[in-house]
Design a protein around this motif. Structure first.
Motif, short mmCIF file in Angstrom:
data_model
loop_
_atom_site.label_atom_id
_atom_site.label_comp_id
_atom_site.label_asym_id
_atom_site.label_seq_id
_atom_site.Cartn_x
_atom_site.Cartn_y
_atom_site.Cartn_z
N GLU A 55 -28.36 -51.24 -5.31
CA GLU A 55 -29.32 -50.61 -4.22
C GLU A 55 -30.67 -51.12 -4.70
N ARG A 56 -31.06 -51.65 -3.46
CA ARG A 56 -32.36 -52.60 -3.67
C ARG A 56 -33.48 -51.61 -3.43
N VAL A 57 -33.93 -51.08 -4.61
CA VAL A 57 -35.09 -50.10 -4.58
C VAL A 57 -36.05 -50.48 -5.77
N GLN A 58 -37.32 -50.66 -5.31
CA GLN A 58 -38.10 -51.10 -6.37
C GLN A 58 -38.83 -49.72 -7.19
N THR A 59 -38.35 -49.60 -8.20
CA THR A 59 -38.84 -48.25 -8.76
C THR A 59 -39.99 -48.63 -9.70
N TYR A 60 -40.32 -49.78 -10.21
CA TYR A 60 -41.54 -50.16 -11.07
C TYR A 60 -42.75 -50.36 -10.19
N THR A 61 -43.80 -50.37 -10.74
CA THR A 61 -44.94 -50.48 -10.01
C THR A 61 -45.77 -51.65 -10.56
N HIS A 62 -45.34 -52.46 -11.38
CA HIS A 62 -46.21 -53.64 -12.07
C HIS A 62 -45.31 -54.99 -11.81
N PRO A 63 -45.11 -55.72 -10.75
CA PRO A 63 -44.16 -56.71 -10.65
C PRO A 63 -44.65 -57.79 -11.71
N LEU A 64 -45.88 -58.19 -12.04
CA LEU A 64 -46.16 -59.18 -13.03
C LEU A 64 -45.78 -58.76 -14.35
N TRP A 65 -46.07 -57.57 -14.81
CA TRP A 65 -45.57 -57.01 -16.06
C TRP A 65 -43.77 -57.14 -16.07
N PHE A 66 -43.29 -56.75 -14.94
CA PHE A 66 -41.79 -56.75 -15.05
C PHE A 66 -41.46 -58.22 -15.19
N ALA A 206 -46.84 -64.23 -2.00
CA ALA A 206 -45.51 -64.60 -2.29
C ALA A 206 -44.88 -63.44 -2.58
N TRP A 207 -45.13 -62.74 -3.70
CA TRP A 207 -44.36 -61.47 -3.98
C TRP A 207 -44.19 -60.62 -2.90
N GLU A 208 -45.19 -60.17 -2.17
CA GLU A 208 -45.21 -59.54 -1.14
C GLU A 208 -44.06 -59.79 0.02
N LEU A 209 -43.92 -61.23 0.14
CA LEU A 209 -42.94 -61.91 1.21
C LEU A 209 -41.60 -61.39 0.37
N PHE A 210 -41.42 -62.04 -0.92
CA PHE A 210 -40.13 -61.45 -1.35
C PHE A 210 -39.83 -60.05 -1.40
N SER A 211 -40.74 -59.12 -1.61
CA SER A 211 -40.34 -57.59 -1.57
C SER A 211 -40.00 -57.09 -0.36
N LEU A 212 -40.61 -57.64 0.62
CA LEU A 212 -40.10 -57.33 2.09
C LEU A 212 -38.77 -57.79 2.38
N GLY A 216 -37.12 -54.41 1.43
CA GLY A 216 -37.47 -53.99 2.70
C GLY A 216 -38.84 -53.38 2.79
N PHE A 217 -39.64 -53.20 1.77
CA PHE A 217 -40.87 -52.68 1.75
C PHE A 217 -41.83 -53.49 0.86
N PRO A 218 -43.20 -53.54 1.40
CA PRO A 218 -44.31 -54.22 0.90
C PRO A 218 -44.65 -53.41 -0.63
N PHE A 219 -44.59 -52.25 -0.72
CA PHE A 219 -45.00 -51.61 -1.79
C PHE A 219 -43.95 -50.81 -2.72
N PRO A 220 -44.17 -50.52 -4.21
CA PRO A 220 -43.20 -49.77 -4.73
C PRO A 220 -42.49 -48.49 -3.97
N ASN A 221 -41.36 -48.18 -4.65
CA ASN A 221 -41.19 -47.01 -3.87
C ASN A 221 -41.68 -45.70 -4.33
N THR A 222 -42.16 -45.77 -5.54
CA THR A 222 -43.23 -44.66 -6.02
C THR A 222 -44.18 -44.09 -5.32
N ALA A 223 -45.04 -45.44 -4.75
CA ALA A 223 -45.98 -45.12 -3.79
C ALA A 223 -45.53 -44.26 -2.41
N TYR A 224 -44.46 -44.64 -1.91
CA TYR A 224 -44.37 -43.65 -0.75
C TYR A 224 -43.65 -42.45 -1.25
N GLY A 225 -43.14 -42.30 -2.40
CA GLY A 225 -42.91 -40.92 -2.81
C GLY A 225 -44.05 -40.01 -3.24
#
Length: 236
Positions: A55-66, A206-212, A216-225
């Motif tokens: 399930e491709r869901v970004q649950t973390y909010t800090h890509p560089l730290w990840f 580049a990260w935003e393009l990868f995330s899309l 499938g979304f530009p921001f972490p799942n938690t932001a939308y939640g």
């Protein structure tokens, strides 16, 4: 810009050592960090940067730290002490930059370090397993570069790169950097400024393009939640 003194490290050895000990003895891991760490475990073992496999869901909010912690975990094969040491090292590096590069004198640096040692919020979130220490380090680097550099295309590119990495580390921190970047662009009034800005923010783009493509979304799942709760923004 003020004239900085060349501060000998030995004059700040005691306050820096004190800060290092205060942070280390307060080191801990926040439960939220394990959201990232589960994703890191899946990622390192080849299951993708996901919370649940498949399930491709970004649950973390800090890509560089990840990404940084993924490399560290891959190298050590362990997460608890790896995270603690890496966070501590980032926090200590931030204070070293503040003391030796940003502060105009040893006296100012000592006062600053003392204040940080007495700030429970800063000390607590200098570890915790979250992205704060890396955000602190990038902010210190940005301030140092901003105060010491003249408004040129090269310096703006460096500032934009640091701000872009900070945004990649925690997207809402972009608001902290925008005023300084905007003022530097205004000082330059040069068409090359926008090119330098774009160059610096290239990793974030580049990260935003990868995330899309991947999530499938530009921001972490938690932001939308958190934003789409059904409660009016004024009430929140």
């Amino acid at each position: 810009a003020p004239h900085w003194q060349q501060i000998p490290v030995r004059r700040l050895a005691l306050p820096i050592a004190l800060y290092a000990l205060v942070v280390l003895q307060s080191a801990w891991l926040h439960e939220d960090a394990y959201i990232t760490y589960r994703t890191i475990d899946n990622f390192v073992h080849g299951y993708g940067a996901t919370w649940n496999i498949g399930e491709r869901v970004q649950t973390y909010t800090h890509p560089l730290w990840f990404l940084a912690m993924s490399v560290a975990h891959f190298l050590t094969g362990e997460i608890f002490y790896t995270s603690t040491f890496f966070s501590w090292a980032c926090s200590l590096a931030a204070v070293l930059v503040l003391a030796l590069w940003v502060a105009p004198s040893a006296k100012n640096a000592s006062y600053g370090i003392t204040l940080l040692c007495s700030c429970k919020a800063f000390v607590d979130y200098s570890t915790s397993g979250l992205e704060n220490p890396l955000s602190h380090l990038l902010l210190a680097l940005f301030v140092g570069c901003y105060l010491r550099a003249q408004p040129t295309s090269r310096s703006l590119a460096i500032l934009s790169l640091v701000a872009g990495l900070a945004t990649l580390n925690r997207m809402d921190t972009l608001l902290v950097y925008l005023p300084a970047l905007g003022w530097r662009i205004w000082q330059m009034r040069d068409h090359r400024a926008l090119g330098a800005l774009a160059m610096g923010f290239a990793p974030f783009v580049a990260w935003e393009l990868f995330s899309l493509l991947y999530y499938g979304f530009p921001f972490p799942n938690t932001a939308y939640g958190k934003l789409n709760t059904g409660t009016p923004a004024t009430a929140l």
